[in-house]
Design an enzyme around this catalytic site. Structure first.
Site, PDB file in Angstrom:
ATOM      1  N   PRO A   1       8.083   4.831  -8.178  1.00 41.83           N
ATOM      2  CA  PRO A   1       8.673   4.882  -6.833  1.00 41.83           C
ATOM      3  C   PRO A   1       7.780   4.247  -5.771  1.00 41.83           C
ATOM      4  O   PRO A   1       6.561   4.140  -5.956  1.00 41.83           O
ATOM      5  CB  PRO A   1       8.829   6.389  -6.592  1.00 41.83           C
TER       6      PRO A   1
ATOM      7  N   GLY B   1       5.385   3.695  -2.918  1.00 51.36           N
ATOM      8  CA  GLY B   1       4.316   4.498  -2.336  1.00 51.36           C
ATOM      9  C   GLY B   1       3.477   5.249  -3.359  1.00 51.36           C
ATOM     10  O   GLY B   1       2.502   5.919  -3.002  1.00 51.36           O
TER      11      GLY B   1
ATOM     12  N   GLY C   1       1.504   4.028  -5.631  1.00 56.30           N
ATOM     13  CA  GLY C   1       0.195   3.419  -5.830  1.00 56.30           C
ATOM     14  C   GLY C   1       0.157   2.299  -6.866  1.00 56.30           C
ATOM     15  O   GLY C   1      -0.913   1.903  -7.333  1.00 56.30           O
ATOM     16  N   LYS C   2       1.319   1.728  -7.204  1.00 57.30           N
ATOM     17  CA  LYS C   2       1.377   0.630  -8.194  1.00 57.30           C
ATOM     18  C   LYS C   2       0.523  -0.549  -7.740  1.00 57.30           C
ATOM     19  O   LYS C   2      -0.316  -1.059  -8.472  1.00 57.30           O
ATOM     20  CB  LYS C   2       2.821   0.130  -8.396  1.00 57.30           C
ATOM     21  N   GLY C   3       0.787  -0.972  -6.479  1.00 54.46           N
ATOM     22  CA  GLY C   3       0.067  -2.127  -5.934  1.00 54.46           C
ATOM     23  C   GLY C   3      -1.432  -1.886  -5.894  1.00 54.46           C
ATOM     24  O   GLY C   3      -2.225  -2.793  -6.198  1.00 54.46           O
TER      25      GLY C   3
ATOM     26  N   ARG D   1       5.146  -8.092   5.527  1.00 58.52           N
ATOM     27  CA  ARG D   1       4.356  -7.140   6.311  1.00 58.52           C
ATOM     28  C   ARG D   1       3.185  -7.896   6.933  1.00 58.52           C
ATOM     29  O   ARG D   1       2.893  -9.034   6.537  1.00 58.52           O
ATOM     30  CB  ARG D   1       3.833  -6.014   5.400  1.00 58.52           C
TER      31      ARG D   1
ATOM     32  N   ARG E   1       0.820   4.885   4.712  1.00 59.64           N
ATOM     33  CA  ARG E   1       0.689   3.426   4.610  1.00 59.64           C
ATOM     34  C   ARG E   1       1.157   2.761   5.903  1.00 59.64           C
ATOM     35  O   ARG E   1       0.639   1.693   6.276  1.00 59.64           O
ATOM     36  CB  ARG E   1       1.491   2.918   3.394  1.00 59.64           C
TER      37      ARG E   1
ATOM     38  N   ARG F   1      13.649   4.974   1.057  1.00 65.55           N
ATOM     39  CA  ARG F   1      12.746   4.842  -0.101  1.00 65.55           C
ATOM     40  C   ARG F   1      12.566   6.196  -0.795  1.00 65.55           C
ATOM     41  O   ARG F   1      12.469   6.263  -2.018  1.00 65.55           O
ATOM     42  CB  ARG F   1      11.404   4.245   0.338  1.00 65.55           C
TER      43      ARG F   1
ATOM     44  N   ASN G   1      -0.464   9.341 -11.043  1.00 64.21           N
ATOM     45  CA  ASN G   1      -1.513   8.856 -10.138  1.00 64.21           C
ATOM     46  C   ASN G   1      -1.883   9.959  -9.148  1.00 64.21           C
ATOM     47  O   ASN G   1      -1.375   9.997  -8.030  1.00 64.21           O
ATOM     48  CB  ASN G   1      -1.050   7.592  -9.409  1.00 64.21           C
TER      49      ASN G   1
HETATM   50  N1  ATP Z   1      -4.280   8.138  -6.026  1.00 61.98           N
HETATM   51  C1  ATP Z   1      -4.070   7.962  -4.720  1.00 61.98           C
HETATM   52  N2  ATP Z   1      -4.419   8.918  -3.845  1.00 61.98           N
HETATM   53  C2  ATP Z   1      -4.201   8.766  -2.524  1.00 61.98           C
HETATM   54  N3  ATP Z   1      -3.657   7.654  -1.977  1.00 61.98           N
HETATM   55  C3  ATP Z   1      -3.289   6.672  -2.797  1.00 61.98           C
HETATM   56  C4  ATP Z   1      -3.468   6.764  -4.214  1.00 61.98           C
HETATM   57  N4  ATP Z   1      -3.006   5.629  -4.769  1.00 61.98           N
HETATM   58  C5  ATP Z   1      -2.562   4.857  -3.764  1.00 61.98           C
HETATM   59  N5  ATP Z   1      -2.722   5.470  -2.575  1.00 61.98           N
HETATM   60  C6  ATP Z   1      -2.316   4.987  -1.250  1.00 61.98           C
HETATM   61  O1  ATP Z   1      -0.905   5.168  -1.162  1.00 61.98           O
HETATM   62  C7  ATP Z   1      -0.304   4.123  -0.407  1.00 61.98           C
HETATM   63  C8  ATP Z   1       0.788   3.458  -1.235  1.00 61.98           C
HETATM   64  O2  ATP Z   1       0.179   2.752  -2.289  1.00 61.98           O
HETATM   65  P1  ATP Z   1       0.762   1.361  -2.787  1.00 61.98           P
HETATM   66  O3  ATP Z   1       1.077   0.499  -1.627  1.00 61.98           O
HETATM   67  O4  ATP Z   1      -0.178   0.855  -3.801  1.00 61.98           O
HETATM   68  O5  ATP Z   1       2.128   1.886  -3.443  1.00 61.98           O
HETATM   69  P2  ATP Z   1       3.215   1.053  -4.257  1.00 61.98           P
HETATM   70  O6  ATP Z   1       3.631   1.904  -5.382  1.00 61.98           O
HETATM   71  O7  ATP Z   1       2.724  -0.289  -4.584  1.00 61.98           O
HETATM   72  O8  ATP Z   1       4.385   0.974  -3.189  1.00 61.98           O
HETATM   73  P3  ATP Z   1       5.615  -0.079  -3.087  1.00 61.98           P
HETATM   74  O9  ATP Z   1       6.449   0.121  -4.277  1.00 61.98           O
HETATM   75  O10 ATP Z   1       6.304   0.329  -1.839  1.00 61.98           O
HETATM   76  O11 ATP Z   1       5.062  -1.442  -3.000  1.00 61.98           O
HETATM   77  C9  ATP Z   1      -1.427   3.191  -0.013  1.00 61.98           C
HETATM   78  O12 ATP Z   1      -1.808   3.438   1.308  1.00 61.98           O
HETATM   79  C10 ATP Z   1      -2.558   3.519  -0.988  1.00 61.98           C
HETATM   80  O13 ATP Z   1      -3.829   3.289  -0.426  1.00 61.98           O
HETATM   81  N1  LIG Z   2      13.418  -5.471  -9.639  1.00 62.63           N
HETATM   82  C1  LIG Z   2      12.365  -5.895  -8.934  1.00 62.63           C
HETATM   83  N2  LIG Z   2      11.691  -5.039  -8.139  1.00 62.63           N
HETATM   84  C2  LIG Z   2      10.635  -5.504  -7.468  1.00 62.63           C
HETATM   85  C3  LIG Z   2      10.206  -6.819  -7.566  1.00 62.63           C
HETATM   86  N3  LIG Z   2       9.119  -6.983  -6.773  1.00 62.63           N
HETATM   87  C4  LIG Z   2       8.874  -5.799  -6.217  1.00 62.63           C
HETATM   88  N4  LIG Z   2       9.779  -4.888  -6.629  1.00 62.63           N
HETATM   89  C5  LIG Z   2       9.875  -3.477  -6.290  1.00 62.63           C
HETATM   90  O1  LIG Z   2      10.405  -3.338  -5.005  1.00 62.63           O
HETATM   91  C6  LIG Z   2       9.962  -2.120  -4.453  1.00 62.63           C
HETATM   92  C7  LIG Z   2       9.603  -2.296  -3.023  1.00 62.63           C
HETATM   93  O2  LIG Z   2       8.530  -3.151  -2.865  1.00 62.63           O
HETATM   94  P1  LIG Z   2       7.864  -3.391  -1.420  1.00 62.63           P
HETATM   95  O3  LIG Z   2       6.849  -4.467  -1.627  1.00 62.63           O
HETATM   96  O4  LIG Z   2       8.963  -3.767  -0.492  1.00 62.63           O
HETATM   97  O5  LIG Z   2       7.243  -2.077  -1.035  1.00 62.63           O
HETATM   98  C8  LIG Z   2       8.809  -1.659  -5.319  1.00 62.63           C
HETATM   99  O6  LIG Z   2       9.241  -0.562  -6.099  1.00 62.63           O
HETATM  100  C9  LIG Z   2       8.516  -2.811  -6.219  1.00 62.63           C
HETATM  101  O7  LIG Z   2       8.110  -2.401  -7.505  1.00 62.63           O
HETATM  102  C10 LIG Z   2      10.936  -7.702  -8.417  1.00 62.63           C
HETATM  103  O8  LIG Z   2      10.630  -8.895  -8.587  1.00 62.63           O
HETATM  104  N5  LIG Z   2      11.988  -7.191  -9.067  1.00 62.63           N
END
Ligand code: ATP
Ligand SMILES: Nc1nc2c(ncn2[C@@H]2O[C@H](COP(=O)(O)O)[C@@H](O)[C@H]2O)c(=O)[nH]1
Length: 419
Positions: free
Chosen positions: A143, A145, A147-149, A175, A268, A279, A302
């Site tokens: 989902p 937020g 922490g994937k990124g 962003r 974030r 979301r 995570n």
């Molecule tokens: N284990 C953790 N504990 C606390 N904060 C965390 C942890 N992992 C990530 N975060 C923080 O949570 C926020 C969301 O993380 P991130 O942007 O990596 O989520 P995401 O899954 O990639 O979201 P999206 O799908 O919206 O791109 C960031 O501010 C990050 O610094």
């Molecule tokens: N199906 C796909 N989902 C994707 C792709 N790139 C990102 N994502 C997902 O979108 C959400 C939101 O991302 P955000 O950057 O706007 O926060 C997140 O869950 C990503 O995993 C894609 O190429 N295909």
């Protein structure tokens, strides 16, 4: 013996061709598959167009212009063509760069058959041939937020030569610190929709009200560099990638609690309140699907970032690694083929006879196509090309690879013998 094709621009004298099919007016190569004759090249003078394809249907006595999927190879001075496995045509471009000389036109592969059924038209699909085998990609989902990124960034930072990020396309606005081409390819909806229709995407989905998608090119450029591709996509995307049979490792990231997820998303500070609510609503569905669907090979919670990262590394077999060695250092290069060459096929080996004025230069190459992998919509991988000496005095009297005479032949990093 496979079907040897007429060279580009040469006349073709084939009595098996139908009367209505005027070979004198054909400029491209001609390949017959069942009751269809594929004419490749020679149709368009526009160099930006790429090599075109027309089909003459013998039973209907008429021409078809097929829907062409994938990226067309750029036009060239000519090419040779040979039918492989009755489902794809190998194209060897003349006088082209080593990484652009080998292409496949898929005419009856499972991918093309599926598209024909869906679209109700004739379909062909281009796939570029490359030497390197691709390491297994990693699909990371979870989902918004969770922490994937953050986890992926840590992986890229520690192992820059091992992993490469698949840069997705999205129609959402960038962003503040996001860079086009690095974090995403930010796209207009209409142009992205057209590219999806043109078969340029591995998967695409509507996520939180915007269009997101993984282009085939995004994954292939990483694989071409010999790196392991990491995809950050939503659960719908992960499911599509599974069904398009990308052999990958599927990992789902969970938050320790829903409250913690909400806290991270808000902290974030990149979304409006309305977007956060959307979301979070979607997160409920994703968490249910992710945990129960059997779609994912591994589920990681995570909670503490460092612990989760160490678990991820362990799962990928990286604990104890230095982070500097690429998984597969091989690159895309093939042998550069001169303008004058002809080809023939024996037992899934393509013999390429090159015309060269220099007697010191190797002029016979073998392209082994017996262990090809992949194909449209991606690259065709696992090409193996080497030079042979046709005059070598082998015990069995047959053609012999030059290095059975001379074990000290100099090869480049790709195993290609240097001439
Ligand atoms: N284990 C953790 N504990 C606390 N904060 C965390 C942890 N992992 C990530 N975060 C923080 O949570 C926020 C969301 O993380 P991130 O942007 O990596 O989520 P995401 O899954 O990639 O979201 P999206 O799908 O919206 O791109 C960031 O501010 C990050 O610094
Ligand atoms: N199906 C796909 N989902 C994707 C792709 N790139 C990102 N994502 C997902 O979108 C959400 C939101 O991302 P955000 O950057 O706007 O926060 C997140 O869950 C990503 O995993 C894609 O190429 N295909």
């Amino acid at each position: 013996m496979g079907e040897i094709q007429a060279d580009f621009f040469e006349g073709v004298g084939d009595d098996s061709l139908p009367f209505e099919f005027d070979t004198q007016s054909i400029d491209g190569t001609i390949t017959t598959v069942g009751d269809k004759i594929y004419v490749i090249g020679g149709g368009s003078n526009d160099e930006t167009d790429g090599i075109d394809v027309r089909i003459f249907n013998k039973s209907k006595g008429k021409w078809d212009v097929p829907t062409t999927l994938g990226t067309k190879p750029a036009q060239c001075k000519g090419h040779s063509a040979v039918l492989l496995n009755n489902d794809r045509i190998l194209i060897l471009k003349k006088d082209s760069t080593p990484d652009d000389c080998t292409w496949f036109l898929e005419v009856d592969t499972p991918y093309v058959r599926e598209k024909k059924e869906k679209m109700g038209t004739e379909v062909v699909a281009w796939s570029k041939g490359v030497k390197a085998h691709a390491p297994k990609p990693i699909v990371i989902s979870g989902p918004s937020g969770v922490g994937k990124g953050t986890l992926i960034s840590k992986l890229m930072k520690e192992f820059p030569s091992t992993f490469g990020f698949s840069v997705s396309h999205t129609t959402r606005a960038p962003r503040e610190k996001e860079v086009d081409g690095v974090h995403y390819h930010f796209a207009e909806r209409t142009s992205m929709e057209k590219e999806i229709r043109d078969g340029k995407f591995l998967e695409s989905a509507s996520v939180h009200g915007n269009l997101y998608g993984t282009s085939i090119e995004a994954v292939e450029v990483v694989s071409d560099a010999g790196k392991r591709c990491v995809l950050d996509i939503d659960v719908q995307g992960a499911r599509s990638v599974r069904t398009c049979s990308l052999d990958a490792i599927y990992i789902f990231i969970c938050p320790p609690s829903f409250e913690e997820l909400e806290k991270r998303l808000r902290a974030r500070g990149t979304e409006t309140e309305e977007q956060v609510q959307k979301r979070l609503r979607n997160a409920k569905i994703e968490l249910e699907e992710g945990k129960s669907s059997g779609l994912f090979d591994h589920i990681l919670v995570n909670c503490d970032l460092e612990i989760c990262y160490q678990t991820l590394k362990k799962l990928l077999g990286l604990d104890g690694c230095t982070g500097t060695t690429p998984i597969d250092g091989s690159s895309v290069k093939n042998v550069e083929l001169p303008n004058g060459h002809s080809i023939s096929e024996v037992n899934q080996k393509i013999f390429i006879h090159c015309v060269t004025a220099d007697p010191g230069k190797k002029n016979l190459f073998v392209l082994d196509v017996s262990s090809l992998k992949g194909g449209a919509p991606g690259r065709t991988r696992g090409l193996n090309m080497y030079a042979i000496d046709p005059f070598a005095n082998c015990l069995n009297g047959g053609l012999k690879e030059t290095n059975c005479l001379n074990g000290g032949l100099e090869r480049d990093a790709n195993g290609i013998i240097l001439t």
